[in-house]
Design a protein around this motif. Sequence first.
Motif, short mmCIF file in Angstrom:
data_model
loop_
_atom_site.label_atom_id
_atom_site.label_comp_id
_atom_site.label_asym_id
_atom_site.label_seq_id
_atom_site.Cartn_x
_atom_site.Cartn_y
_atom_site.Cartn_z
N ALA A 171 -2.54 7.52 3.45
CA ALA A 171 -2.37 8.98 3.29
C ALA A 171 -3.53 9.60 2.53
O ALA A 171 -3.99 10.70 2.84
CB ALA A 171 -1.05 9.27 2.58
N GLY A 172 -4.01 8.86 1.52
CA GLY A 172 -5.10 9.39 0.70
C GLY A 172 -6.35 9.65 1.52
O GLY A 172 -7.10 10.60 1.26
N MET A 173 -6.57 8.83 2.54
CA MET A 173 -7.77 9.00 3.36
C MET A 173 -7.66 10.26 4.23
O MET A 173 -8.64 10.97 4.44
CB MET A 173 -7.96 7.77 4.24
CG MET A 173 -9.26 7.80 5.00
SD MET A 173 -9.47 6.35 6.01
CE MET A 173 -8.04 6.44 7.03
N MET B 152 -1.33 10.25 -8.45
CA MET B 152 -2.07 9.17 -7.78
C MET B 152 -3.47 9.10 -8.37
O MET B 152 -4.43 9.63 -7.79
CB MET B 152 -2.13 9.43 -6.29
CG MET B 152 -0.77 9.48 -5.66
SD MET B 152 -0.84 9.34 -3.90
CE MET B 152 0.89 9.41 -3.49
N ALA C 271 1.01 11.76 0.80
CA ALA C 271 2.30 11.07 0.83
C ALA C 271 2.07 9.68 0.26
O ALA C 271 0.97 9.14 0.35
CB ALA C 271 2.80 10.98 2.25
N ALA C 272 3.14 9.09 -0.32
CA ALA C 272 2.97 7.79 -0.96
C ALA C 272 3.09 6.65 0.05
O ALA C 272 3.90 5.75 -0.11
CB ALA C 272 3.98 7.65 -2.09
N SER D 128 0.83 -1.22 0.00
CA SER D 128 0.00 0.00 0.00
C SER D 128 0.85 1.25 0.00
O SER D 128 0.46 2.26 0.58
CB SER D 128 -0.92 0.07 1.22
OG SER D 128 -1.90 -0.88 1.15
N SER D 129 2.00 1.21 -0.62
CA SER D 129 2.84 2.41 -0.65
C SER D 129 3.58 2.54 -1.98
O SER D 129 4.41 1.69 -2.32
CB SER D 129 3.84 2.36 0.51
OG SER D 129 4.82 3.35 0.33
N SER D 130 3.26 3.61 -2.71
CA SER D 130 3.97 3.83 -3.98
C SER D 130 5.44 4.12 -3.72
O SER D 130 6.29 3.76 -4.54
CB SER D 130 3.42 5.02 -4.76
OG SER D 130 2.06 5.09 -4.73
N ARG E 175 -5.96 0.94 -4.74
CA ARG E 175 -5.68 2.23 -5.37
C ARG E 175 -4.18 2.45 -5.55
O ARG E 175 -3.73 3.06 -6.52
CB ARG E 175 -6.35 3.39 -4.62
CG ARG E 175 -5.88 3.66 -3.21
CD ARG E 175 -6.71 4.75 -2.54
NE ARG E 175 -6.13 5.14 -1.28
CZ ARG E 175 -6.69 4.96 -0.08
NH1 ARG E 175 -7.87 4.38 -0.01
NH2 ARG E 175 -6.10 5.37 1.01
N ASN F 228 -2.14 3.52 -8.77
CA ASN F 228 -1.17 4.64 -8.75
C ASN F 228 0.14 4.24 -9.42
O ASN F 228 0.69 4.96 -10.26
CB ASN F 228 -0.85 5.06 -7.30
CG ASN F 228 -2.05 5.70 -6.60
OD1 ASN F 228 -3.01 6.09 -7.25
ND2 ASN F 228 -2.00 5.80 -5.28
N1 ASP Z 1 -1.21 4.40 -0.33
C1 ASP Z 1 -1.25 5.27 -1.47
C2 ASP Z 1 0.08 5.28 -2.20
O1 ASP Z 1 1.10 5.14 -1.59
C3 ASP Z 1 -1.67 6.65 -1.09
C4 ASP Z 1 -3.09 6.60 -0.58
O2 ASP Z 1 -4.02 6.61 -1.39
O3 ASP Z 1 -3.28 6.45 0.62
O4 ASP Z 1 0.15 5.40 -3.39
#
Ligand code: ASP
Length: 432
Positions: free
Chosen positions: A374-376, A327, A369-370, A291-293, A407, A411
């Motif tokens: 973070a998106g939430m 993203m 932040a990736a 879950s982290s780009s 997601r 991304n």
């Molecule tokens: N987890 C996502 C990412 O790192 C960011 C997010 O949508 O929370 O790309």
Amino acid sequence: MNLKLKKIPLSVKILVGMLLGVSFGLIAINTGLVEFTSNWISPFGTVFIKLLKLIAIPLILVSLIKGISDLKDKASLSKMGFSTIALYMLTTVIAISIGLSLAYLIKPGDYFPKDKQEALFEKYSESISEGQNMVASSESDSPIQFFVDIVPENIFFSASNNTMMLQVIFFSILFGLAIITLPRDKTKAVRKFVNSLNDIVLRIIEIIMKFAPIGVFALLASVITDVAGENPADSAALFGALGMYALVVIVGLLGVGAIIYPIFAALFSKMSYFKFLKGIFPAQLLAFSTSSSAATLPVTKKCVDENLGVDDEVSSFVLPIGATINMDGTSLYQAVAAVFIAQVFGIDLSFNDMLTIVLTATLASIGSAAVPGAGMIMLLIVLASVNIPAEGLALIFAIDRPLDMLRTTVNVTGDSLISVIINKFVSKQKKI
Ligand code: ASP
């Protein structure tokens, strides 16, 4: 035996790790091994993510400086920069529009059982005020604060903090720019040094990736036990209540990944979309697991360079910027979530509100932040822009992690696709 194991492709090993992780997680919640998983299994996942993050900043610094110093001149850099940002913005706005349209048409809020609302508010109120504090502390009055924040005042300070990647990118571009604008003989030693540092960083990534199957095993086992929580039956009921919302996000993400990206690939890259997906599959698996780009970045770069033939000078520029500002999956999710929460609260969104969501979700996804979740948190900015109460975040909290996994995969796919497209532009220009 060892030789045979070596021949198995990395993506297969990661996939096996993931499947075993999910199976282990399911067994753990049914046999009372939840605590065992969090004490003895999940630390391996944490170590793996830490290792990936550890190499992310050195990778950006070294590969971006090397990439830019390999460019012909300043003009090539600005052309590449302009097309990269333009494509990133375009795909983000398309993703948000898809999210908004789907949520508006399907109305997932109407499927949400109202009796769950109070319990959710109570359960997640603390996490929401933490999120509000985080957003408030990063807010400023100036609408162009974003530009101020990109500029580092001390590169050692910025490079020591994974949340300041844009500042590291800024410094690397400046450094690379200085190299290409100086006479070649003056920079020979630095170029040589950076080249060999680059090789070393890439080798470190290879070493870390040997640990990937165990890492993803641990990550998925702990995601399953975390999401199921103390009471799996309760969590299952909650997932049911949020089912339609989750479905809209998933359909939207699929739309981007299976319709929009293939169109972009066909129009601008001429690469078969199947070949593209096959090439970045290991990065997608890792994006899904971590879950982290940002944590996935080293592997994304390895995949596009080695499997899709993207030039180092392109991937080292396009991918780190993409991991931090592009993203598509996150922005789509933010649009769906905002409309869903408005629907549950009975708030009617006007056409102007929709336009505001397009704008703020673009900015919020750039600002996210990736890292997981973070998106939430940045969704709070979108909600505030159209006067939806921040408490609404409680409604979607429980199901955020699985959606985050999906997601993040989108991304990373988006970043990779744009790197392939820019590579095509650049190689065309070279031929002219
Ligand atoms: N987890 C996502 C990412 O790192 C960011 C997010 O949508 O929370 O790309």
